[in-house]
Design a protein around this motif. Structure first.
Motif: not given
Ligand code: FAD
Length: 494
Positions: A30, A52, A89-91, A93, A95-97, A99-100, A107
Motif C-alpha cells: 500500500n 480493486a 488494492d486501488c479500492a 482510499k 492507495n488513490t494517489n 494508483c493515479d 482492473y
C-alpha cells in the motif's frame, strides 16, 4: 493482511500456515510501504498488479496470479530473490494517489520493471522511456509465466518446486555473483542473533564477547542497515543486559523476544530475515545457507578493518564463533585454529590471509569427509579457494587439481588483493545502487554518524550513562575513543 516482503510476519505466516490453508504469496503493498519494500528487495524484477477488492474479474484472476507468485515469493519459493510479485488494492482510499501515479485505468492492470524504477516512480501508457512496462498475455498463469520467461531468458515452469530442477548459477567462475551475497550476509547476521536469543546464550561469561563482536559490526558490517541496527543494539545493550543482574533474571530481559527485549531490535532492519538464501543457496535443503553466510560475513569484515584493529577483530571473531556458533564441531575446530596463533596481528592483510587460510583448512577437511559421507552439496563441492577461474594470479606456478592447500605456491599479495576486491568493492556493488535510493530520513542522525565516521560515536549523555552502569562499556567507550583518534580516512567501499 498487508506485510512487507520477507518480514518476520510474512515468514511466520507462510511457515505456520502454508500446509493448513491457502496463503497469499503475492505481497500486498500500500502507499505506506510501497517504496520501502521495492527499494529493499533483493529481486531483480518486480510485477505490480493493481486491482480493486470489489472487482469480480480481479477475484477470478487471483488464483492465476498466485500460481506464478508462489514460484518467486516467500521462503518456500522455487526461485526466490529473482522476481517480486506484488499487488496494490486501488479500492482502498490510502492507495488513490499511488494508483493515479501509475495511471491505473482498468482492473486488473499489471506492470513490470526493475523494483528501483517503481520507487517514487510513475507510469503512463504511451511514455517514451519504457523502464516500467505493461505486461502482455497475463490473463492466465501460463501466459504470464511465458511472458516472464521471455523477459528474463529463463524457462521457469508452473510446477517447479523448491530445490527441484535447480538452475543455480555457478558461483565458481563468476566473480560478480558475490554482489548478491550481501543479502545473505544480512540474513546470516539476523539468523545469528535470532539463534543467540532463542538459545538464551547471553550470559555473564559471554556478554563481553558479544559486545566486542557488535563493535566490529557497527564499524565494518558491509550492510549499512546492519551497521545501524548493531549500533542500536549496542547503545541499548546495557538496558537489556544490566551487568549487575543475576543470571536467571537477566535471561528474561535479554532474551525476551517481545516488548522490551533485544528482540525489539531487528539487527538488520525489519525486512530481514527474508527466509531464503541467494548466493549461499544450496541445491538441496540444509547444505549451505547460514554457515556460508557467516563465512562471507567474516571475510567481508576481515578486509574492511584497519591495520590497528586486526588483533581486536581476530579476538572478537574467535570468541564470537566459540561462544555463539551452535555447531559444536565447527566451533571447537575453529577455536583450536584460533588458539594456535602465537603472535598478535598487526596488519589487515595478515588477519585476512589467516582467515582465508583457516577457511581453506576447513574446506580441505570437509572435502574428504563430505565425499565419503555424501553429505555435501553436489552442485557446490568443497574446493581449495579461490580456484584459478576466479584468480589465476593468486597461483605462482601451475598446480594440479589434487594438490593440498599448503603445497600450492600462492602469491599471497595477489590473494590479499583479490580478497580485498572480492569481499570489499564487489560484495557491495549491487547494494550501493539501492542504498543510493534510500531517503527515508529515519534515524538520520545515527545513520550519518555510523556512515561518516565508520564507527558509532556514542552520544555523550548515553556514553556516560552506559559507562557508569557498566565497566565493560566504560572500557569499550575508551576503545572507541582511541579508535577515533587513530582512525585513517575512510575507504571508498561503502
Ligand atoms: C567458522 C566456521 C567453522 C566451520 N567449521 C566446520 C567444521 O569444522 N565442520 C563442518 O562440517 N562444517 C564447518 N563449517 C561449515 C562449513 O565450513 C561450510 O560453511 C558449509 O559446509 C557450507 O559450505 P559452502 O559450500 O556453502 O561453502 P563455505 O565453506 O561455507 O564458503 C562460503 C563461500 O565462501 C567462499 N570461500 C570458500 N573458501 C574460502 C576461503 N578459503 N577464503 C575465502 N572465501 C572462501 C566461497 O565463495 C564459498 O561459496 C564451519 C563454518 C564456519 C562459519
Amino acid at each position: 493482511a498487508a506485510f512487507s516482503v520477507g518480514s518476520r510476519a510474512i515468514l511466520r505466516s507462510l511457515g505456520d500456515t502454508e500446509k493448513k490453508v491457502e496463503v497469499d504469496h503475492a505481497v500486498e503493498l500500500n502507499a505506506t510501504n510501497f517504496d520501502a519494500v521495492l527499494r529493499d528487495t533483493p529481486a531483480t524484477y518486480a510485477v505490480v498488479e493493481f486491482f480493486a477488492n470489489w472487482c469480480p474479474a480481479c477475484r477470478n484472476y487471483k488464483p492465476q496470479y498466485e500460481k506464478v507468485a508462489r514460484l518467486f515469493n516467500g521462503p518456500n519459493a522455487a526461485h526466490p530473490g529473482i522476481i517480486l510479485m506484488t499487488r496494490v488494492d486501488c479500492a482502498l482510499k490510502i492507495n488513490t494517489n499511488l494508483c493515479d501515479k501509475f495511471s491505473v485505468g482498468h482492473y486488473p492492470m499489471l506492470l513490470w520493471g526493475s523494483p528501483s524504477k517503481f520507487v517514487a516512480g510513475s507510469w503512463e501508457p504511451n511514455q517514451e522511456k519504457k523502464e516500467i512496462r505493461a505486461l502482455e498475455d497475463w490473463q492466465t498463469a501460463d501466459g504470464l509465466l511465458t511472458w516472464i520467461n521471455k523477459q528474463t531468458s529463463r524457462s521457469y515452469g508452473l510446477d517447479d518446486e523448491k530445490f527441484e530442477n535447480e538452475q543455480l548459477p555457478s558461483n565458481i567462475s563468476d566473480p560478480g555473483q558475490i554482489a548478491r551475497a550481501v543479502y545473505d550476509v544480512e540474513e546470516a547476521t539476523t539468523t545469528a542473533f535470532d539463534i543467540i536469543l532463542d538459545h538464551k546464550m547471553i550470559k555473564s561469561e559471554t556478554r563481553a564477547s558479544l559486545i566486542r563482536f557488535l563493535q566490529v559490526l557497527v564499524a565494518h558490517h558491509p550492510s549499512r542497515r546492519c551497521r545501524k541496527g548493531s549500533a542500536k543494539v549496542l547503545v541499548n545493550f546495557d538496558d537489556f543486559s544490566p551487568s549487575h543482574m543475576q543470571s536467571a533474571d537477566k535471561q528474561e530481559v535479554v532474551n525476551n523476544n517481545g516488548k522490551g527485549g533485544l528482540g525489539n531490535f531487528p539487527i538488520c532492519g525489519k525486512e530481514v530475515p527474508r527466509g531464503y538464501w541467494i548466493f549461499c543457496r544450496g541445491s538441496k535443503n540444509d547444505t549451505r545457507g547460514f554457515s556460508c553466510g557467516l563465512w562471507v560475513l567474516l571475510h567481508s569484515l576481515s578486509v574492511r578493518i584497519d591495520d590497528g584493529e586486526s588483533q581486536f577483530t581476530f579476538t572478537a571473531v574467535c570468541d564470537f564463533i566459540h561462544n555463539f556458533f551452535v555447531c559444536e564441531e565447527c566451533r571447537q575446530h575453529f577455536y583450536q585454529m584460533c588458539s594456535s596463533v602465537t603472535s598478535p596481528f598487526n596488519k589487515t592483510r595478515d588477519f585476512a590471509l589467516w582467515l582465508w587460510s583457516t577457511h581453506n583448512q576447513v574446506n580441505e577437511r570437509l572435502m574428504k569427509l563430505e565425499a565419503s559421507l555424501k553429505t555435501g552439496d553436489p552442485k557446490f563441492p568443497k574446493i581449495i579457494w579461490p580456484p584459478k577461474q576466479l584468480c589465476s594470479s593468486c597461483y605462482r606456478s601451475h598446480h594440479h587439481g589434487d594438490m593440498k592447500f599448503r603445497q600450492i605456491d600462492w602469491d599471497q599479495d595477489e590473494v590479499f588483493k583479490f580478497l580485498t576486491n572480492y569481499y570489499g568493492n564487489t560484495l557491495v556493488s549491487l547494494y550501493k545502487d539501492r542504498e543510493f535510493l534510500r531517503n527515508d530520513g529515519i534515524d538520520g542522525a545515527l545513520e550519518d554518524l555510523v556512515v561518516s565516521t565508520n564507527a558509532v560515536v556514542v552520544p555523550v549523555g548515553a556514553a556516560l550513562a552506559i559507562a557508569l552502569a557498566s565497566c565493560a562499556f566504560g572500557a569499550l567507550a575508551c576503545y572507541w575513543r582511541s579508535q577515533q583518534k587513530n582512525r585513517k580516512p575512510r575507504r571508498s567501499w561503502n
